[in-house]
Scaffold this motif. Structure first.
Motif: not given
Length: 724
Positions: A138-154
């Motif tokens: 679609i837009s010439t670049i495929g971006w992926r974000k890799v991050y730490w979610d400290a509040n993922d699960t209760v």
């Protein structure tokens, strides 16, 4: 440092400086981003079939009607679907290897390999590659974000610090109030739309970006969950509702325009009139939005500490140095994939949908002409004299007309329509093939054998040729996958708490529990993607080669059970899991036989100057070598034990420890016992067959042996002579 819990309404000099940086860079690159939004929106419109549009400045509007019927024959969608299907058909194969030779690095690599499989199960085997490929188209670049979610699960509620009996409650977390949720963090990977990112568009090597801004809109509820009620209330004046039309920024311009198209629109060639699905009075307070800017700048010579900051609306709510303790890789958490870019000239690669749009428009125009011609051929022109009195009405079924006339002037005559030139259909097909060629998607069979192709091999070669054209694209995404996997694994190794339990699928295809031990995660490791491991055709070729090598006898006796098992593993067949489960428990049992024996010897120390008699006594006491069991699959046991020997023979010899050397010697004896059982069973089977033939055919053992000799050459010669 838990960034997720350290939020301030920052009004210090550093916060003001960060706010100026974000605002300045957002403003500087606004024109370029607007172009990205328009181009991306147009490409999405064509992808989903809204193709009768045109771009007027910053507005995408319905195109003026040119014909009675504006046909849309969407050939871009199946081409893009083929891209995504090809890219995700065979997930890449990852190898987690130690960065050095010390024990810490090896232990970290072993733990990392297990954790990587857990991340693939939770996030997806391809780490969002399919979505990245779609956005690249679609837009010439495929971006992926890799991050730490400290509040993922209760995982629970913070209890009181003291138990009812007055003892201390070890489950209590003193850092949060009693009754609040206990959260567990996790690695997350998201595909980020290109229009949401602000960066230096002049940089042609996207892997060398020094800073980036993630700009989007977040809800009122999201702000409360992430930053708390106090900050939310102070920013109340900057929230806007979805029904307001005072959008001054362009961060969500793509979403707004695309939703207008999906919901349907009316109007002239320059304006949109969106059809809203909900009324304003149905909206909740939590539906209010605010602009969100997440700023990352990695450590560099000019900025040694780096920067991580969040701005909501116009207010910086937090800022800190780059969180190296949470992101030890030191890179930006946004990973691009831009295959076949023109280095030094363009930012990103070449958008294939943008190139296909003019061809698609022409294809639609030709289809409309053909449809119009068919309509004319079925509704021919009626010619009548000027003085004739005619009355006209249509048949009830719409299949024709009734013409009534008066006078001697003669009845009306029908002028036949002119059929369309056959070259138009050839031209139509040429346009379609041109679009297919852009995407290396040639519809090799579509269920019908093409002309001049008379075999399945021919179709296979066509498919191979198409897929191999995607080689550079797949290779670029594999390189991006490698960076994604490395960052994800680095975050997990750094942020997983001690004694955390994770579920891992073992080699016996059963669930096993792996406990995180921080002491085993002190080393360094690397993640490597095997080159072209995600090319589907390459994998098919590898399967065929493995089978042919086994069948030809190049690798050894094709009837060797060990070789047959190895060939199945190398072929990595689609149902390999089912096929290999037959041996999985046997392999697991065989491996434990000597792993348990080795584990028993680790804590045993030979006394200095021990005599051979003392060594033998210790061996008899601590070294346990199991006997051959009746339920053993001996060929599988031989394979597993042999692999263990090959991996540990010289390591055991180099220790000089008599215990481990004797373990290797006894394992050799144990393998010989398995081989002896196989030989005895083969001899017994031969003897049974021999006795059966003697009984049935009444032959002596010598006659039976002669009949089984290879006399095919002689027999063939005799048959040839008789034939002549």
């Amino acid at each position: 440092m838990a960034l997720e819990t350290q939020f301030i309404m920052a009004d210090d000099e550093q916060a003001i400086h960060v706010a100026k940086i974000i605002s300045s860079r957002k403003r500087s690159f606004a024109p370029h981003r607007r172009n990205i939004v328009n181009e991306t929106t147009a490409n999405i419109c064509y992808l989903v079939g809204y193709q009768n549009i045109e771009i007027n400045g910053d507005v995408i509007a319905p195109a003026p009607k040119r014909r009675i019927t504006d046909e849309v024959v969407n050939v871009i969608l199946p081409a893009v679907q083929n891209d995504v299907a090809t890219a995700t058909a065979s997930p890449a194969i990852y190898d987690v290897v130690p960065a050095g030779t010390d024990d810490d690095d090896r232990a970290t690599a072993i733990a990392g390999d297990k954790i990587l499989k857990v991340l693939q199960r939770k996030i997806g085997r391809d780490f969002k590659r399919g979505e990245a490929v779609l956005w690249w188209d679609i837009s010439t670049i495929g971006w992926r974000k890799v991050y730490w979610d400290a509040n993922d699960t209760v995982i629970g509620i913070n209890p009181d610090p003291m138990n009812e009996d007055g003892s201390q409650n070890i489950a209590h977390n003193p850092n949060i109030p009693v009754g609040e949720a206990l959260m567990q963090g996790e690695v997350q990977i998201e595909c980020i739309p290109t229009n949401q990112l602000i960066y230096d568009y002049r940089e042609t090597n996207l892997n060398k970006l020094k800073w980036i801004i993630h700009a989007k809109r977040v809800t009122s509820n999201w702000v409360v969950d992430r930053f708390g009620t106090e900050i939310h209330d102070k920013l109340k004046s900057q929230f806007i509702s979805t029904s307001e039309n005072g959008e001054s920024e362009f961060e969500v311009g793509l979403t707004r325009q695309f939703n207008n198209l999906v919901n349907g629109f009316t109007g002239n060639k320059t304006t949109f009139v969106p059809k809203m699905d909900v009324s304003s009075h149905m909206q909740l307070e939590s539906d209010e939005f605010i602009d969100y800017y997440e700023y990352w700048e990695k450590p560099s010579k000019s900025m040694p500490t780096g920067v991580y900051a969040v701005m909501l609306g116009t207010q910086v709510v937090m800022h800190a140095p780059y969180p190296s303790d949470m992101y030890p890789h030191g890179e930006l958490p946004f990973i691009p994939a831009a295959p076949m870019n023109i280095t030094g000239v363009s930012n990103g690669s070449i958008s294939r949908i943008s190139q296909a749009r003019p061809l698609q428009r022409k294809l639609n125009e030709l289809a409309s002409q053909i449809d119009e011609n068919i309509d004319i051929m079925g509704n021919a022109i009626i010619m009548a004299p000027k003085s004739a009195k005619l009355r006209h009405r249509s048949l009830d079924n719409g299949a024709g007309n009734i013409i009534e006339y008066d006078g001697p002037v003669g009845k009306p005559t029908r002028e036949p329509g002119v059929p369309m030139n056959s070259q138009v259909f050839s031209y139509l097909n040429d346009k379609k093939l041109a679009i297919d060629s852009l995407f290396a998607f040639h519809h090799a069979s579509q269920g019908i054998a093409p002309r001049n192709i008379e075999s399945g091999k021919g179709l296979e070669r066509l498919a191979n040729a198409d897929t191999r054209q995607l080689g550079p694209i797949v290779e670029a995404f594999e390189e991006a996958d490698q960076r994604v996997a490395y960052q994800a694994l680095t975050l997990a190794l750094k942020n997983y708490e001690n004694d955390r339990l994770v579920n891992v699928v073992g080699t016996d295809y059963d669930w096993t529990i792996f406990k995180i031990d921080r002491q085993q995660l002190q080393g360094k490791m690397n993640v490597i993607v095997r080159r072209h491991s995600s090319m589907p055709i390459d994998k098919e070729a590898e399967k065929i080669q493995a089978f042919q090598a086994w069948q030809s006898g190049v690798l050894g006796d094709p009837q060797d059970p060990v070789l047959r098992t190895w060939t199945l593993e190398q072929m990595n067949m689609g149902n390999a899991t089912v096929l290999m489960q037959k041996h999985s428990k046997q392999k697991n049992f065989a491996a434990k036989e000597f792993l348990a024996a080795e584990e028993n010897l680790k804590d045993v120390n030979l006394p200095e100057g021990a005599t051979p008699e003392q060594v033998a006594q210790i061996l008899e006491q601590y070294l346990f070598i199991p006997q051959v069991n009746n339920f053993d699959d001996h060929s599988v046991h031989i394979q597993v034990h042999s692999e263990y020997l090959l991996s540990n023979f010289w390591k055991a010899k180099s220790t000089g420890n008599a215990l481990f050397i004797e373990l290797i010697n006894r394992m050799n004896i144990h393998i010989g016992q398995h081989q002896m059982v196989i030989q005895q069973r083969a001899e017994a089977a031969y003897q049974r067959d021999l006795e059966r033939e003697m009984l049935i055919k009444g032959k002596t053992p010598q006659q039976i042996a002669l009949s089984k000799m290879d006399l095919s050459g002689k027999n063939t010669d005799n048959k040839d002579k008789k034939g002549k």
